[in-house]
Motif scaffolding. Sequence first.
Motif, PDB file in Angstrom:
ATOM      1  N   TYR A  95       0.848  -1.178   0.000  1.00 48.62           N
ATOM      2  CA  TYR A  95       0.000   0.000   0.000  1.00 48.62           C
ATOM      3  C   TYR A  95       0.884   1.228   0.000  1.00 48.62           C
ATOM      4  O   TYR A  95       1.784   1.340   0.804  1.00 48.62           O
ATOM      5  N   LEU A  96       0.641   2.130  -0.946  1.00 47.98           N
ATOM      6  CA  LEU A  96       1.454   3.343  -0.987  1.00 47.98           C
ATOM      7  C   LEU A  96       0.788   4.452  -0.184  1.00 47.98           C
ATOM      8  O   LEU A  96      -0.410   4.648  -0.269  1.00 47.98           O
ATOM      9  N   ASN A  97       1.594   5.166   0.540  1.00 47.45           N
ATOM     10  CA  ASN A  97       1.064   6.261   1.337  1.00 47.45           C
ATOM     11  C   ASN A  97       0.227   7.202   0.498  1.00 47.45           C
ATOM     12  O   ASN A  97       0.658   7.649  -0.556  1.00 47.45           O
ATOM     13  N   GLY A  98      -0.936   7.489   0.970  1.00 51.36           N
ATOM     14  CA  GLY A  98      -1.711   8.550   0.355  1.00 51.36           C
ATOM     15  C   GLY A  98      -2.352   8.208  -0.969  1.00 51.36           C
ATOM     16  O   GLY A  98      -2.968   9.047  -1.577  1.00 51.36           O
ATOM     17  N   PHE A  99      -2.206   6.989  -1.411  1.00 49.34           N
ATOM     18  CA  PHE A  99      -2.796   6.674  -2.702  1.00 49.34           C
ATOM     19  C   PHE A  99      -4.265   6.356  -2.523  1.00 49.34           C
ATOM     20  O   PHE A  99      -4.673   5.220  -2.525  1.00 49.34           O
ATOM     21  N   GLN A 100      -5.032   7.378  -2.336  1.00 53.97           N
ATOM     22  CA  GLN A 100      -6.461   7.151  -2.149  1.00 53.97           C
ATOM     23  C   GLN A 100      -7.256   7.954  -3.158  1.00 53.97           C
ATOM     24  O   GLN A 100      -8.113   7.442  -3.833  1.00 53.97           O
ATOM     25  N   THR A 135      -2.637   9.878  -7.202  1.00 45.59           N
ATOM     26  CA  THR A 135      -1.426   9.096  -6.888  1.00 45.59           C
ATOM     27  C   THR A 135      -0.925   9.412  -5.499  1.00 45.59           C
ATOM     28  O   THR A 135      -1.462  10.271  -4.818  1.00 45.59           O
ATOM     29  N   SER A 136       0.104   8.713  -5.143  1.00 46.73           N
ATOM     30  CA  SER A 136       0.602   8.852  -3.779  1.00 46.73           C
ATOM     31  C   SER A 136       1.105  10.267  -3.555  1.00 46.73           C
ATOM     32  O   SER A 136       1.583  10.924  -4.452  1.00 46.73           O
ATOM     33  N   GLN A 137       0.965  10.692  -2.371  1.00 45.85           N
ATOM     34  CA  GLN A 137       1.351  12.044  -2.015  1.00 45.85           C
ATOM     35  C   GLN A 137       1.797  12.052  -0.581  1.00 45.85           C
ATOM     36  O   GLN A 137       1.802  11.023   0.069  1.00 45.85           O
ATOM     37  N   GLU A 138       2.157  13.213  -0.098  1.00 40.84           N
ATOM     38  CA  GLU A 138       2.756  13.219   1.237  1.00 40.84           C
ATOM     39  C   GLU A 138       1.730  12.985   2.349  1.00 40.84           C
ATOM     40  O   GLU A 138       2.088  12.733   3.475  1.00 40.84           O
ATOM     41  N   PHE A 139       0.457  13.092   2.028  1.00 41.37           N
ATOM     42  CA  PHE A 139      -0.544  12.881   3.071  1.00 41.37           C
ATOM     43  C   PHE A 139      -1.145  11.491   2.962  1.00 41.37           C
ATOM     44  O   PHE A 139      -1.167  10.899   1.901  1.00 41.37           O
ATOM     45  N   ASN A 140      -1.629  11.025   4.077  1.00 41.39           N
ATOM     46  CA  ASN A 140      -2.196   9.692   4.082  1.00 41.39           C
ATOM     47  C   ASN A 140      -3.453   9.702   4.928  1.00 41.39           C
ATOM     48  O   ASN A 140      -3.567  10.478   5.863  1.00 41.39           O
ATOM     49  N   CYS A 141      -4.400   8.866   4.587  1.00 43.88           N
ATOM     50  CA  CYS A 141      -5.630   8.795   5.372  1.00 43.88           C
ATOM     51  C   CYS A 141      -6.007   7.328   5.501  1.00 43.88           C
ATOM     52  O   CYS A 141      -6.082   6.616   4.513  1.00 43.88           O
ATOM     53  N   ASN A 142      -6.179   6.884   6.734  1.00 44.03           N
ATOM     54  CA  ASN A 142      -6.526   5.474   6.938  1.00 44.03           C
ATOM     55  C   ASN A 142      -8.027   5.246   7.008  1.00 44.03           C
ATOM     56  O   ASN A 142      -8.476   4.150   7.278  1.00 44.03           O
ATOM     57  N   THR A 172      -2.161   8.354  11.004  1.00 43.10           N
ATOM     58  CA  THR A 172      -1.251   7.904   9.953  1.00 43.10           C
ATOM     59  C   THR A 172       0.173   8.392  10.163  1.00 43.10           C
ATOM     60  O   THR A 172       1.108   7.766   9.680  1.00 43.10           O
ATOM     61  N   LYS A 189     -15.351   8.709  -0.274  1.00 41.83           N
ATOM     62  CA  LYS A 189     -14.448   8.512   0.851  1.00 41.83           C
ATOM     63  C   LYS A 189     -14.769   9.360   2.074  1.00 41.83           C
ATOM     64  O   LYS A 189     -14.075   9.304   3.060  1.00 41.83           O
ATOM     65  N   LEU A 214      -7.211  13.312   3.419  1.00 37.33           N
ATOM     66  CA  LEU A 214      -6.126  13.776   2.557  1.00 37.33           C
ATOM     67  C   LEU A 214      -6.290  15.257   2.255  1.00 37.33           C
ATOM     68  O   LEU A 214      -5.355  16.042   2.371  1.00 37.33           O
ATOM     69  N   GLN A 233      -5.780  17.513   5.450  1.00 43.40           N
ATOM     70  CA  GLN A 233      -4.381  17.674   5.847  1.00 43.40           C
ATOM     71  C   GLN A 233      -3.646  18.605   4.915  1.00 43.40           C
ATOM     72  O   GLN A 233      -2.827  19.428   5.313  1.00 43.40           O
ATOM     73  N   VAL A 242      -6.384  -0.669   6.238  1.00 46.59           N
ATOM     74  CA  VAL A 242      -6.385  -0.118   4.905  1.00 46.59           C
ATOM     75  C   VAL A 242      -7.058  -1.079   3.946  1.00 46.59           C
ATOM     76  O   VAL A 242      -6.763  -2.263   3.936  1.00 46.59           O
ATOM     77  N   TYR A 300      -8.182  -1.235  -0.170  1.00 51.00           N
ATOM     78  CA  TYR A 300      -8.102  -0.527  -1.425  1.00 51.00           C
ATOM     79  C   TYR A 300      -8.827  -1.337  -2.478  1.00 51.00           C
ATOM     80  O   TYR A 300      -8.709  -2.551  -2.532  1.00 51.00           O
ATOM     81  N   GLY A 316      -2.997  -4.608   0.786  1.00 46.41           N
ATOM     82  CA  GLY A 316      -1.585  -4.286   0.557  1.00 46.41           C
ATOM     83  C   GLY A 316      -0.675  -4.851   1.631  1.00 46.41           C
ATOM     84  O   GLY A 316       0.195  -4.171   2.143  1.00 46.41           O
ATOM     85  N   SER A 358       6.772   5.641  -2.491  1.00 51.16           N
ATOM     86  CA  SER A 358       5.900   6.811  -2.536  1.00 51.16           C
ATOM     87  C   SER A 358       6.656   8.005  -3.092  1.00 51.16           C
ATOM     88  O   SER A 358       6.166   8.744  -3.929  1.00 51.16           O
ATOM     89  N   GLN A 379       6.063  10.146  -6.480  1.00 52.15           N
ATOM     90  CA  GLN A 379       5.786  11.581  -6.492  1.00 52.15           C
ATOM     91  C   GLN A 379       6.746  12.310  -7.412  1.00 52.15           C
ATOM     92  O   GLN A 379       6.358  13.192  -8.164  1.00 52.15           O
ATOM     93  N   GLU A 398      -4.975  13.964 -13.324  1.00 54.39           N
ATOM     94  CA  GLU A 398      -3.614  13.845 -12.864  1.00 54.39           C
ATOM     95  C   GLU A 398      -2.610  13.866 -14.017  1.00 54.39           C
ATOM     96  O   GLU A 398      -1.477  14.294 -13.845  1.00 54.39           O
TER      97      GLU A 398
END
Lengths: 291, 212, 675
Positions: free
Chosen positions: B111-116, B119-126, B143, C11, C101, C104, C132, C134, C146, C227, C231, C611
């Motif tokens: 699981y990649l951080n923040g990929f919700q 794409t993945s980014q510096e923030f994450n949400c569980n 997180t 979400k 997300l 934050q 988690v 997905y 994951g 990650s 990025q 994106e």
Amino acid sequence: MNFSEKLKSGKFLITSEVGPPKGINIDKSLDEAELLKEKVDGFNVTDLQSSVMRLGSLAVCHLLAKRGLEPIFQIICRDRNRLALQSDLLSAYVLGIRNVLILTGDHPVLGDHPEAKPVFDLDSVSLLKVTSGLIEGKDMKGNDLDGKPDFCLGAVVNPGADPLEPQLVKMEKKIEVGARFFQTQAVYDLKKFEEFMKKAEQFGVPILGGIVILKSSGMARYMNEKVAGVSVPEKYIKMMAEAKKGERAKVGIQIGAELIRDMKDLCQGVHIMPLGWERYVPELLKASGLD
Amino acid sequence: MLAVQIKPEEEILPKISGKKLFIFVCLGCQEVYFPREDVERFINNLREEIVGKALLDYLCNREFVGEYVKGYSKQIERANVILVFSCGVGVQVVSSLLEDRVVYTGCDTLYLNGFQGLTSQEFNCNQCGECYLNYTGGICPITNCPKSLLDGACGGAKNGKCEVDPEADCAWILIYKKLEKIGKLDILKKILSPRDHSKIITESLSREEIER
Amino acid sequence: MAEMSLIDYTKFRLKPNGEVREIFKGVNRIHILSCGKCYQKFEEENEEEYTQLLKILGKEYKKIAGYTKIDFLCNNFLSKKKILSSDLSNCDSVGVISCGLGVQFVAKLLERKPVYTLADSVPQSGNSTSEVGYHGISLEKEKCAGCNQCYLNLTGGICPITDCPKSLSNGPCGGAKNGKCEVNPELDCAWVKIYERFKKQGKKLTLESVQIRDYSKPSLELKSDLSLQNQTLRGEGFYGGLYPLEKKEETKDKKIENFPEPKTAVIFLSQHTGERAKPLVKSGDKVKVGQKIGEADGFISSPIHSSISGKVISIETRVHPVSGRKDLAIVIENDGENKFDPSIQPYNDFENLSKEDLLKIIREKGIVGLGGAMFPTHVKLSPPKRIDTLIVNGCECEPYLNSDNRMMIEYPKEIFVGIRIVQKILGVKEVLVGVEDNKPEAIKSLSNFLDKSSLVEIVSLKTKYPQGAEKTLIKRILGREVPERGLPLDVGVVVLNAGTIFAIYQAVVKGVPLLQRVITVSGENLTRSGNYWIKIGTPFKDIIECCLNKGGGERFLEEYELKMGGPMMGISQESLDSSVIKGTTGLIILRKSLVKVSEERDCIKCGRCVEVCPVQLYPLYYGFYGKKGDLEKAISYNVESCIECGCCESICSSKISLLSFIKKEKEYACSSNKA
């Protein structure tokens, strides 16, 4: 003879249950157990059964052992991770506990603290394996223990599960990783139980059939509807329904005794789960001729 | 797809040795992370007979996969094993469409951080179901703190860095600084724990109910 | 198509009423930012949460100082722009309706303002032992936690981690009743499903070994490495874009060869942006190589020349390779004599020609942009604004293509002469040649001829599609942002393709009009892939006969897909009677997929098009409103800025033909602008 030796002896065994109270008043439970001292071969102490917070199994087992009773320490995987589970098993040994029954445990959403975080770091099979490791003197990472515990390990199986096959596969696996005896879910349908026993016999491990005294026809129907692998035959439900208010316990005991008598020829013992009716256990044993 | 890694050879090879293979490769998230070269190398080195191979994107989409399964039905018929390279979702979709066939995966998924959202980014949400960000200056303790502590730092941080992951900043030090900056330190007095874990299971299992 | 049951994976949802009111007690003027949601069937643009919020607030709604809806709030790059351009000066705090997300991100962006979340995330996992969950880029029921230790090989493809509430990996707990889970009776017992699955496969459920999950997996480092890598890759050079497989190896080392002259040339009169040229010849006329056969009609137009010598046999309509519609073409039968028109004379004193003379030559010789767009070069070189920089576009970011690459390798000297000519016309000193770093040979070759004293600089660019699009290239090299609906000249830049520069050289120095061009022929099942000088007007059929294994044959278009241009922006060809035009950069021949995926599908708001859009648009709306026929609405989402790079369509998880909608909408926008 301790419980482990009795298992080997081939003797028909009787185990009963002690449900720790929600609180600290433990005397009544211990006194009731003591009444059965000579009649019962072991006392299972449940571990936060049905995900309801109570006094701990470890403490109650220790107190039983102190009174010279033979406790069977039930340990479940819901509330502890692998560190705590291993540690509690070592604690159990030093507190005089020699028999352990390993279960996965109910999910917390079914109990009185549904908000709790479920752990399930290990499950029944993996914990059996880990415990077998402890018996050999190694923790699950292979580190040496300073002195090794010796436990008689048990597990559970649901003979009424449908489909049954996955239960049998899992049962076999449990045996492979150290289970030396099994206790089952409550049995009411002897035909089904017989079929199960035919398939389970090959494993050559003692099985103690589960007995729950029926309290009412409502309870029977509820179990039929909700509890996995339990099917109370219509004739018992009828008997309970027809029983007068003051006589239900008597009828329940009568049914239980009948089941126990029939089970004698099928398996190597019975495991009685009184669910609050501990006081009726002596009578049940008497009625079934096991007294 | 999430990020995937190819499984160790010793884990896959015994399962497929001597079998006729049909291979699915998912290309859907290669823009996220997919070790395409590793997968191609692995497939090229296989000694087993490959009766067919389908490359498609979004193996997680049942409808597309259904059409591919139909299009390649003859080859799939001839195979003993369907080998899938995708995330766990793709594998489950393929095996649910080919219920009577043996479907194996060649990948482990992570699981990649923040990929919700994207794409993945510096923030994450569980997706804990009860957002705490109002009490933490918009910095998520679930997180960002490895222990998901809700009521303050564990005390293990050294120079502002987490003791579990020394690369990461201690979430609770960040929260403190943030609240200090916006003059809301008094929020810290509120006791946030314990968390309601039943939300995760009860709410996501019956989504329909939540909607209303 | 049967309606699929799509799960709504939205979400977030609004916090409970009481909590919302509590938050509002503490604020005076609040600006609300609301995310447009993701992962749900896109049925209508709604502001459900906001409306609900107003309802909860009652009179308190007066505290709301402003409201902005932002799609994909978690897209930090785009959302940042939008938030910073909103007026937040009159509010004391910001309320966010989104998942964690978005909240934050906003909290970090607006560091000094209190940021409140007005929403709670909706749990996705269904399993509190593996928080988690997905669901892929789809709205199916399967999920993945994951865990990095996939169990699916042991469980018949059913995941016990996500599907069993206890995540049991060693068999069932025994609590299932009638196959249903005891924790949630709506759920099938994962282990019963696994057992049934094995039964269907004729296998017995065996539990091979005791499974103990390793919670240290995946390691923190691995996760953060990946990650981060992700990025960086996404943001490299410019926002958006893709990394398609390059597939350039096939022809990158193949020297440019002359392709045989066509027996019959089909020369379209429309080979440029603007008005179609007027024919100067009639059926029966004899023409020579380089003879002007079509005259430019107006300023934005370009003349057409014959690429062979021979006889005009007809002027008729043929299927045009760009429009796909019938268009006027001059059909010439080759006499094989290769006689040159007397107008082809080298300008020996080209160095002394005036700017006006040079422009005239470029116009007369029919030079248009060879990168594919075919905009008349003389128009581009007569900008109404001051230009300070010329960018030579040597990116060739389309997969498969190598024509510019080979030109730069083989004709560096000529390209520099061409650059000098353009410098003179535009009066610019600074010239930047942008080449992607997957063409090291071209970079080397150009560098060898680089005149140190000139202000020409070769810029090696990290490969990414669509780097070669003018706007992205300008952003990437100069950091200048071409305004919406603007042109490069608005930021003082002219961009010319390397091939066009060579054509300018040919026209000005050698006096040769645009008769032929370098085309990459590549793809699958080719025996003679390569880079060729091909005469304008050469029918596609000739090229296929020559290059494809065993030729084309009757069934060619059934078995193969023929694209003029690259696979991303190229145009699918319906007729082999079409022919090479000035904008033909390549011919790509690909086997048709065995499976044709039907096209009508619902957008699920996965956000991937947003994106990858290098122009920072929200392409999902073009598909959505295109399908509804509400073209005005599409225009309101700025469809005119689209450069048709195809990134959005290529990544669309619902396979919506976004480009065809976009083209329609752009046409509509264009016609309504005129009106």
